[in-house]
Design a protein around this motif. Sequence first.
Motif, PDB file in Angstrom:
ATOM      1  N   TYR A  93     -27.716   5.753  21.884  1.00  0.00           N
ATOM      2  CA  TYR A  93     -26.507   6.129  21.135  1.00  0.00           C
ATOM      3  C   TYR A  93     -25.271   6.011  22.020  1.00  0.00           C
ATOM      4  O   TYR A  93     -24.192   5.633  21.567  1.00  0.00           O
ATOM      5  N   GLU A  96     -24.394   2.300  22.246  1.00  0.00           N
ATOM      6  CA  GLU A  96     -23.698   1.883  21.031  1.00  0.00           C
ATOM      7  C   GLU A  96     -22.251   2.357  21.051  1.00  0.00           C
ATOM      8  O   GLU A  96     -21.334   1.615  20.712  1.00  0.00           O
ATOM      9  N   HIS A 242     -16.421   7.281  15.977  1.00  0.00           N
ATOM     10  CA  HIS A 242     -17.599   6.822  16.726  1.00  0.00           C
ATOM     11  C   HIS A 242     -18.202   7.955  17.558  1.00  0.00           C
ATOM     12  O   HIS A 242     -19.420   8.082  17.653  1.00  0.00           O
ATOM     13  N   CYS A 245     -19.965  10.451  15.277  1.00  0.00           N
ATOM     14  CA  CYS A 245     -21.183   9.851  14.742  1.00  0.00           C
ATOM     15  C   CYS A 245     -22.287   9.837  15.797  1.00  0.00           C
ATOM     16  O   CYS A 245     -23.427  10.219  15.533  1.00  0.00           O
ATOM     17  N   ALA A 246     -21.943   9.444  17.021  1.00  0.00           N
ATOM     18  CA  ALA A 246     -22.945   9.400  18.094  1.00  0.00           C
ATOM     19  C   ALA A 246     -23.439  10.805  18.426  1.00  0.00           C
ATOM     20  O   ALA A 246     -24.635  11.021  18.617  1.00  0.00           O
ATOM     21  N   ASP A 248     -23.565  13.318  16.478  1.00  0.00           N
ATOM     22  CA  ASP A 248     -24.399  13.718  15.364  1.00  0.00           C
ATOM     23  C   ASP A 248     -25.804  13.115  15.464  1.00  0.00           C
ATOM     24  O   ASP A 248     -26.801  13.802  15.258  1.00  0.00           O
ATOM     25  N   HIS A 249     -25.858  11.842  15.819  1.00  0.00           N
ATOM     26  CA  HIS A 249     -27.155  11.186  15.988  1.00  0.00           C
ATOM     27  C   HIS A 249     -27.964  11.852  17.093  1.00  0.00           C
ATOM     28  O   HIS A 249     -29.166  12.035  16.972  1.00  0.00           O
ATOM     29  N   ILE A 250     -27.292  12.189  18.185  1.00  0.00           N
ATOM     30  CA  ILE A 250     -28.008  12.800  19.312  1.00  0.00           C
ATOM     31  C   ILE A 250     -28.496  14.192  18.919  1.00  0.00           C
ATOM     32  O   ILE A 250     -29.617  14.590  19.236  1.00  0.00           O
ATOM     33  N   THR A 252     -29.298  15.142  15.942  1.00  0.00           N
ATOM     34  CA  THR A 252     -30.455  14.929  15.058  1.00  0.00           C
ATOM     35  C   THR A 252     -31.700  14.556  15.861  1.00  0.00           C
ATOM     36  O   THR A 252     -32.796  15.069  15.623  1.00  0.00           O
ATOM     37  N   ALA A 253     -31.509  13.682  16.850  1.00  0.00           N
ATOM     38  CA  ALA A 253     -32.640  13.274  17.682  1.00  0.00           C
ATOM     39  C   ALA A 253     -33.211  14.466  18.443  1.00  0.00           C
ATOM     40  O   ALA A 253     -34.426  14.616  18.585  1.00  0.00           O
TER      41      ALA A 253
END
Lengths: 260, 260
Positions: A93, A96, A242, A245-246, A248-250, A252-253
């Motif tokens: 992430y 990205e 960005h 979003c990143a 948030d992804h982390i 969630t992971a």
Amino acid sequence: MAGEASSGTFLQGLERGLAVIRAFSAQAPSLTLSEVARDVGLTPATARRILLTLEQLGYVRTDGRQFSLTPRVLALGWAYLSSLDLGELAGPYMEELSAATRESCSIATLDLPDIVYVARVPTSRIMTVALGVGARLPAYPTSMGRVLLAGLSSSELDVYLANMQTEQLTPRTVTSASLLRAAVDQARADGYALVDQELELGLRSLAAPIYNSRGRVVAALNVSAHASRSTPESLCEEVLPHVLCAADHITTALKHRGHL
Amino acid sequence: MAGEASSGTFLQGLERGLAVIRAFSAQAPSLTLSEVARDVGLTPATARRILLTLEQLGYVRTDGRQFSLTPRVLALGWAYLSSLDLGELAGPYMEELSAATRESCSIATLDLPDIVYVARVPTSRIMTVALGVGARLPAYPTSMGRVLLAGLSSSELDVYLANMQTEQLTPRTVTSASLLRAAVDQARADGYALVDQELELGLRSLAAPIYNSRGRVVAALNVSAHASRSTPESLCEEVLPHVLCAADHITTALKHRGHL
């Protein structure tokens, strides 16, 4: 417990041993016994026992006069980093994010009064070891510090604000407790923090919190940019989505992974 | 020395405290008191005193049941990096090497039976945190391991070869002590080591030693390449001169800097 006594449950030998390890630095890569004793505040006899113990365990080496640390010491920091496991999980992430924004990004955690870098993706291939993993910066003038402070309980934040040592690092650095509290409250309300040249002139940075599965802020993700390449407005318009979003992804992971 | 006794000069509390820190890992990011006691080989009472001491010093936190490390631990491991200072000094040469060869390069030092990464320049921007600074690999199937082993005294090498635990990691891994000694002798004679898929199928690596001002091998520099992009011959023809040149530059820079 043979051969191991101490006052109460506290092991003074352990405290002193860790203090001796921390006495070594880039400025003091090797130290004599008496320098260690002076720097850590020990008698020479105590410093000697600690250094000999560390040498026997392979954490320290000596030529008889000068002592220095060995790579085994890295195993201690490594224990934390691998247990955090955030670098590996967050790596894709961060890649990205850095590719999308063309800026370097980092993750830090809080070790008051500092933030500590635990992962970093530099923009260019120039190795910025100076801000590599393990590097520390004061929390108050950094965007990651602001979102991490926003994750403290109000009593923890009170203690920090009451005791913090600030310095006017640039003309823009917020150093008063009441203004810093307002900035931290703002970061909590916004879900991100933008810091504009408070740490260093020419450097703007934007950070968002990373939460664990219990909703506690455990880390912060940031993108930092040269002021010449950005305005606060362009950062919020082009970079902030960005970063959020990143982060948030982390988050969630991390939830899926379970621990932390 | 109030409240601090031990057998002879050796501080057992310090040894045990460091062992407790190392008990945490990616597989065991948080541990209960009894797990720590079991993993490190301590009585629960001793494990408790160590964990409470580490907690009081800020290196460990607990929710009452589970213990985990805090970022403060990085102040220990990473004090070494800044004192070694090799990453910073070597950074520009590693950048050049990686640009010239279009492959990732690393520097490691020896902490037997392992090598420990102290600096790394990845080829692509993909963060391979798994092989970041502080990562460890066994010395015997790696090119950096071979040149570092070649820098040991003959008695140190004898002890290593007599006690090493090897594993057939790939069909090509050299696991016998006599063949490994031959490979290490060859590396010493050649001034470099080429390891062809002994650690992992598909991975070739080439390493050269870095010397301190007293002519002792203190680190190794390597370039690793996917087997699909290289042959052993192409590595020796095209990559080796760059590796030797960079290692030489870093050795010279170390000499000028003085310490280590």
